[in-house]
Structure formats: C-alpha cells, structure tokens
Design a protein around this motif. Structure first.
Motif, mmCIF file in Angstrom:
data_model
loop_
_atom_site.group_PDB
_atom_site.id
_atom_site.type_symbol
_atom_site.label_atom_id
_atom_site.label_comp_id
_atom_site.label_asym_id
_atom_site.label_seq_id
_atom_site.Cartn_x
_atom_site.Cartn_y
_atom_site.Cartn_z
ATOM 1 N N MET A 261 15.518 -15.131 -38.230
ATOM 2 C CA MET A 261 14.154 -15.628 -38.058
ATOM 3 C C MET A 261 13.169 -14.498 -38.315
ATOM 4 S SD MET A 261 12.521 -17.583 -34.757
ATOM 5 C CE MET A 261 13.015 -16.272 -33.622
ATOM 6 N N LYS A 262 12.098 -14.833 -39.037
ATOM 7 C CA LYS A 262 11.041 -13.878 -39.314
ATOM 8 C C LYS A 262 9.763 -14.364 -38.637
ATOM 9 C CE LYS A 262 12.836 -12.504 -43.849
ATOM 10 N NZ LYS A 262 13.973 -13.445 -43.920
ATOM 11 N N LEU A 263 9.171 -13.505 -37.817
ATOM 12 C CA LEU A 263 7.954 -13.834 -37.083
ATOM 13 C C LEU A 263 6.808 -12.976 -37.584
ATOM 14 C CD1 LEU A 263 9.539 -14.032 -33.530
ATOM 15 C CD2 LEU A 263 8.815 -15.966 -34.953
ATOM 16 N N ALA A 264 5.605 -13.541 -37.551
ATOM 17 C CA ALA A 264 4.438 -12.837 -38.087
ATOM 18 C C ALA A 264 3.193 -13.259 -37.320
ATOM 19 C CB ALA A 264 4.278 -13.141 -39.583
ATOM 20 N N ARG A 265 2.105 -12.553 -37.576
ATOM 21 C CA ARG A 265 0.786 -12.923 -37.065
ATOM 22 C C ARG A 265 -0.202 -12.829 -38.215
ATOM 23 N NH1 ARG A 265 -0.937 -9.038 -33.963
ATOM 24 N NH2 ARG A 265 -2.324 -10.163 -32.565
ATOM 25 N N TYR A 266 -1.124 -13.766 -38.265
ATOM 26 C CA TYR A 266 -2.053 -13.792 -39.392
ATOM 27 C C TYR A 266 -3.470 -14.034 -38.889
ATOM 28 C CZ TYR A 266 -2.364 -18.879 -39.048
ATOM 29 O OH TYR A 266 -2.613 -20.158 -38.606
ATOM 30 N N GLY A 267 -4.436 -13.595 -39.682
ATOM 31 C CA GLY A 267 -5.839 -13.795 -39.336
ATOM 32 C C GLY A 267 -6.593 -12.475 -39.284
ATOM 33 N N LEU A 268 -7.878 -12.558 -39.043
ATOM 34 C CA LEU A 268 -8.710 -11.369 -38.974
ATOM 35 C C LEU A 268 -8.318 -10.505 -37.778
ATOM 36 C CD1 LEU A 268 -12.194 -12.939 -39.804
ATOM 37 C CD2 LEU A 268 -10.727 -11.582 -41.323
ATOM 38 N N ALA B 4 2.963 -16.954 -36.109
ATOM 39 C CA ALA B 4 3.566 -17.779 -37.154
ATOM 40 C C ALA B 4 5.022 -17.382 -37.316
ATOM 41 C CB ALA B 4 2.820 -17.610 -38.476
ATOM 42 N N LEU B 5 5.776 -18.275 -37.938
ATOM 43 C CA LEU B 5 7.110 -17.906 -38.391
ATOM 44 C C LEU B 5 7.218 -18.209 -39.868
ATOM 45 C CD1 LEU B 5 8.890 -20.717 -38.754
ATOM 46 C CD2 LEU B 5 9.190 -20.495 -36.302
ATOM 47 N N VAL B 6 8.203 -17.605 -40.502
ATOM 48 C CA VAL B 6 8.414 -17.773 -41.933
ATOM 49 C C VAL B 6 9.512 -18.802 -42.134
ATOM 50 C CG1 VAL B 6 8.977 -16.605 -44.100
ATOM 51 C CG2 VAL B 6 7.732 -15.382 -42.294
ATOM 52 N N ASP B 7 9.217 -19.870 -42.874
ATOM 53 C CA ASP B 7 10.219 -20.912 -43.085
ATOM 54 C C ASP B 7 11.225 -20.480 -44.154
ATOM 55 O OD1 ASP B 7 9.279 -21.537 -45.681
ATOM 56 O OD2 ASP B 7 7.995 -23.160 -44.966
ATOM 57 N N PRO B 8 12.293 -21.246 -44.368
ATOM 58 C CA PRO B 8 13.312 -20.845 -45.351
ATOM 59 C C PRO B 8 12.790 -20.701 -46.773
ATOM 60 C CG PRO B 8 14.209 -22.485 -43.849
ATOM 61 C CD PRO B 8 12.741 -22.407 -43.560
ATOM 62 N N ASP B 9 11.623 -21.288 -47.066
ATOM 63 C CA ASP B 9 11.030 -21.158 -48.391
ATOM 64 C C ASP B 9 10.094 -19.966 -48.503
ATOM 65 O OD1 ASP B 9 12.301 -23.570 -49.192
ATOM 66 O OD2 ASP B 9 10.689 -24.728 -48.254
ATOM 67 N N ARG C 230 -4.664 -12.631 -44.222
ATOM 68 C CA ARG C 230 -4.316 -11.273 -43.812
ATOM 69 C C ARG C 230 -3.193 -11.356 -42.785
ATOM 70 N NH1 ARG C 230 -5.267 -8.790 -38.920
ATOM 71 N NH2 ARG C 230 -4.885 -6.543 -38.959
ATOM 72 N N LEU C 231 -2.207 -10.484 -42.918
ATOM 73 C CA LEU C 231 -1.156 -10.367 -41.923
ATOM 74 C C LEU C 231 -1.494 -9.223 -40.980
ATOM 75 C CD1 LEU C 231 2.074 -10.779 -44.076
ATOM 76 C CD2 LEU C 231 1.025 -12.472 -42.560
ATOM 77 N N GLY C 232 -1.440 -9.496 -39.689
ATOM 78 C CA GLY C 232 -1.579 -8.439 -38.702
ATOM 79 C C GLY C 232 -0.217 -7.860 -38.372
ATOM 80 N N ALA C 233 -0.175 -6.919 -37.440
ATOM 81 C CA ALA C 233 1.113 -6.488 -36.915
ATOM 82 C C ALA C 233 1.831 -7.725 -36.378
ATOM 83 C CB ALA C 233 0.921 -5.451 -35.817
ATOM 84 N N PRO C 234 3.155 -7.820 -36.538
ATOM 85 C CA PRO C 234 3.846 -9.073 -36.230
ATOM 86 C C PRO C 234 3.929 -9.439 -34.757
ATOM 87 C CG PRO C 234 5.399 -7.399 -36.965
ATOM 88 C CD PRO C 234 4.035 -6.842 -37.180
ATOM 89 N N PHE C 235 3.558 -8.541 -33.864
ATOM 90 C CA PHE C 235 3.489 -8.862 -32.438
ATOM 91 C C PHE C 235 2.509 -7.875 -31.812
ATOM 92 C CE2 PHE C 235 6.862 -5.909 -33.254
ATOM 93 C CZ PHE C 235 6.712 -4.938 -32.282
ATOM 94 N N THR C 236 2.081 -8.177 -30.608
ATOM 95 C CA THR C 236 1.135 -7.320 -29.911
ATOM 96 C C THR C 236 1.667 -7.011 -28.507
ATOM 97 O OG1 THR C 236 -1.198 -7.081 -29.297
ATOM 98 C CG2 THR C 236 -0.212 -9.253 -28.986
ATOM 99 N N GLY D 172 -0.351 3.672 -38.179
ATOM 100 C CA GLY D 172 0.905 2.990 -37.853
ATOM 101 C C GLY D 172 0.932 1.589 -38.430
ATOM 102 N N THR D 173 1.225 1.456 -39.704
ATOM 103 C CA THR D 173 1.286 0.128 -40.323
ATOM 104 C C THR D 173 2.650 -0.494 -40.023
ATOM 105 O OG1 THR D 173 2.028 1.045 -42.435
ATOM 106 C CG2 THR D 173 -0.333 0.794 -42.117
ATOM 107 N N VAL D 174 2.627 -1.719 -39.528
ATOM 108 C CA VAL D 174 3.841 -2.388 -39.053
ATOM 109 C C VAL D 174 3.915 -3.778 -39.671
ATOM 110 C CG1 VAL D 174 5.096 -3.224 -37.031
ATOM 111 C CG2 VAL D 174 3.747 -1.112 -36.866
ATOM 112 N N GLY D 175 5.078 -4.147 -40.157
ATOM 113 C CA GLY D 175 5.266 -5.486 -40.712
ATOM 114 C C GLY D 175 5.710 -5.434 -42.170
ATOM 115 N N PRO D 176 5.726 -6.570 -42.844
ATOM 116 C CA PRO D 176 4.963 -7.782 -42.565
ATOM 117 C C PRO D 176 5.508 -8.687 -41.452
ATOM 118 C CG PRO D 176 6.326 -8.087 -44.512
ATOM 119 C CD PRO D 176 6.493 -6.664 -44.108
ATOM 120 N N TRP D 177 6.792 -8.533 -41.152
ATOM 121 C CA TRP D 177 7.414 -9.448 -40.201
ATOM 122 C C TRP D 177 8.154 -8.668 -39.127
ATOM 123 C CZ3 TRP D 177 10.265 -10.292 -45.176
ATOM 124 C CH2 TRP D 177 9.513 -11.024 -46.099
ATOM 125 N N LEU D 178 8.441 -9.355 -38.045
ATOM 126 C CA LEU D 178 9.509 -8.963 -37.135
ATOM 127 C C LEU D 178 10.711 -9.809 -37.544
ATOM 128 C CD1 LEU D 178 10.740 -7.688 -34.541
ATOM 129 C CD2 LEU D 178 9.905 -9.700 -33.329
#
Length: 288
Positions: A1-8, A15-20, A62-68, A180-186
């Motif tokens: 599973m890939k997890l992410a965060r998006y927005g300003l 968010a999560l990343v689907d199989p596509d 925009r992708l933020g760090a994948p968790f806070t 400290g750039t982190v991501g795009p995903w966890l």
C-alpha cells in the motif's frame, strides 16, 4: 500500500495510491494521515479498503510529505563505505547518529530554499524508514517488526555550516527550512520485504550524480533500529534517514555544490521519485 497527502501546504488531505497509480482521497475516513495512523491496526484497516470506491483525485496536485506528526527525524551519517571514503573519513565502528529538525520536512517536489549566505549546498538521496510502533531495546532479529513503511528522502545539507562554522554544526547544517524532502509516498513494509535490496539514484540538471544500493550499507535497517532503540524510545511517525551513497557534491574534486536554479531529480525503485529546484534565499514558497 502506498499512502500520500496532497494539497497546498497546511491544507493537505490524505490519500492512497490505487493499483493503477492514481490518487484516491481518504479524507472522508480520516481527516489527515498522521503518525497516529501508522500503527499496524490502522494500516491494516486502510489496506482492507477497496481503493476504487474512494474518490479519484484530479491531477495535477501538489504532494506534501506523506504523513505528519513526526516527533523525531533521526539521520545516520557515513553509512555507505564509498561515501565515507569520498568524505576522507574512517569507516565508523558504530552508527553515526544526528538529528534533523522536524521543521525541515516538506513535500517531495517542494523547492529547496537555502539560508542567506549559503556557500556549500549539497544533496543526499537516502532510504527513509518510518516507525509504526513504540519500540524500546528491540533485538536485531525483530527490529523490522517496528517498521510501518519506507520513503524516499533528500537529506539536504549546507556543508559550510555542517563542517566549518564554530568547528562544525551538524544539526544546524542539516536543519535549515526545506532541507528534508520526503515522499512521494509512504510505502508500507509489506511491499518491501527486504529494505537491503533497493537502488537509489539522484540527478542534478539531468546529470547522474549518485547511484547506490542499500545492500552496501555498513549498518542495515534492522541494525539501525535496534541500535537506536537501546538509547531512545522510537514512536510511530519517527523517521530514520539511513545514509547516502557516494556521489555527493562535497566528495567531488573540485566539489560541485548546488547553485540557485539547479534542479534535482531523485528516485528509488518501489519508493517513487522526487524533483526539487533550488531557489534564492528569501524566496516565497512555490511548490514545483
């Protein structure tokens, strides 16, 4: 599973990343993806979701760090033999540990804005390990049980601050804002059965500068987790940047440090890619 965060910045949604490979919004289920959501129980619940029933996120975003909510941003120095050699430093007998300020953490494609008077700006592509459970004095054999997942990190450094100012200020030279750039995903650990089987790379202005493999680490991920846990309690959301392979600007002869306008493109198989641009000190934040 890939997890992410998006927005300003400051307005990110989970968010999560689907199989596509498309983002699916999770905000109807959780308001944000925080350190408290990285426990095995919560990750199992998210993994059980049907991603195609979640709202599709429209590009571009925009992708933020994948968790806070990270409490500790722990970094390991000189953890690749080739990097220790290029730094003209001995192979360490124990992990070299330092802390980066958590305020350095930003999205994978956000710009790097060095401090005023910078002169030796450097890059370091690294495997990041994200802790998912409270961990104390764990043996090496069980250390990977503490992992929630993995991410890509660019451990940006200002070498003049790190190595020269006041005899050397590692924490200061590593902890400037945007360093400290982190991501795009966890990427959860079930997708990466062996963290010592990953290739890392980094380009500057389209030129390959770093290529490495995590099998070349002096201390493995499991060894690092065990070692750290004997001195400090590790908690969900803690990040360990596990060191960088050779090819950093400091190691070249002569050194080729980052300049304003340079672009960085870094990646790791299974962990995705990041892109940053170096802006002038004092620039307003403008996500790439």
């Amino acid at each position: 599973m890939k997890l992410a965060r998006y927005g300003l910045p400051g307005q990110e949604r989970p968010a999560l990343v689907d199989p596509d490979g498309q983002l699916r919004d999770l905000s109807a289920l959780i308001p944000d993806l925080t350190a408290t959501h990285l426990t095995p129980e919560t990750l199992d619940a998210l993994r059980a979701l049907d991603p195609y029933r979640l709202p599709l996120v429209s590009d571009p975003v925009r992708l933020g760090a994948p968790f806070t909510g990270t409490q500790k941003f722990i970094a390991i120095g000189l953890n690749y033999r080739d990097h220790a050699r290029e730094a003209n430093l001995p192979i360490p007998e124990r992990p070299v540990v330092f802390l980066k300020a958590t305020s350095t953490i930003q999205g994978p494609n956000d710009p790097i804005i060095p401090p005023p008077g910078f002169s030796k700006l450097d890059f370091e592509v690294e495997l990041g390990v994200v802790i998912g459970s409270v961990t104390r004095q764990i043996p090496v054999a069980r250390a990977l049980d503490a992992v929630a997942g993995y991410c890509l990190i660019n451990d940006v450094s200002e070498r003049a601050l790190q190595m020269e100012a006041g005899g050397g200020q590692w924490a200061l030279g590593k902890s400037c804002d945007t360093f400290g750039t982190v991501g795009p995903w966890l990427v959860t650990k079930d997708e990466i059965p062996d963290p010592q089987a990953l290739t890392l790379w980094l380009d500057v202005n389209g030129e390959r500068r770093q290529t490495g493999h995590t099998r070349e680490m002096i201390f493995t991920v499991a060894q690092l987790i065990s070692y750290l846990s004997h001195y400090m309690t590790l908690t969900p959301g803690d990040v360990i940047a596990t060191g960088t392979p050779a090819g950093v600007a400091m190691g070249e002869n002569p050194p080729r440090y980052l300049q304003i306008g340079d672009t960085i493109h870094a990646g790791c198989d299974l962990l995705g890619e990041q892109r940053q641009r170096v802006l002038a000190p004092g620039s307003s934040f403008s996500p790439c």
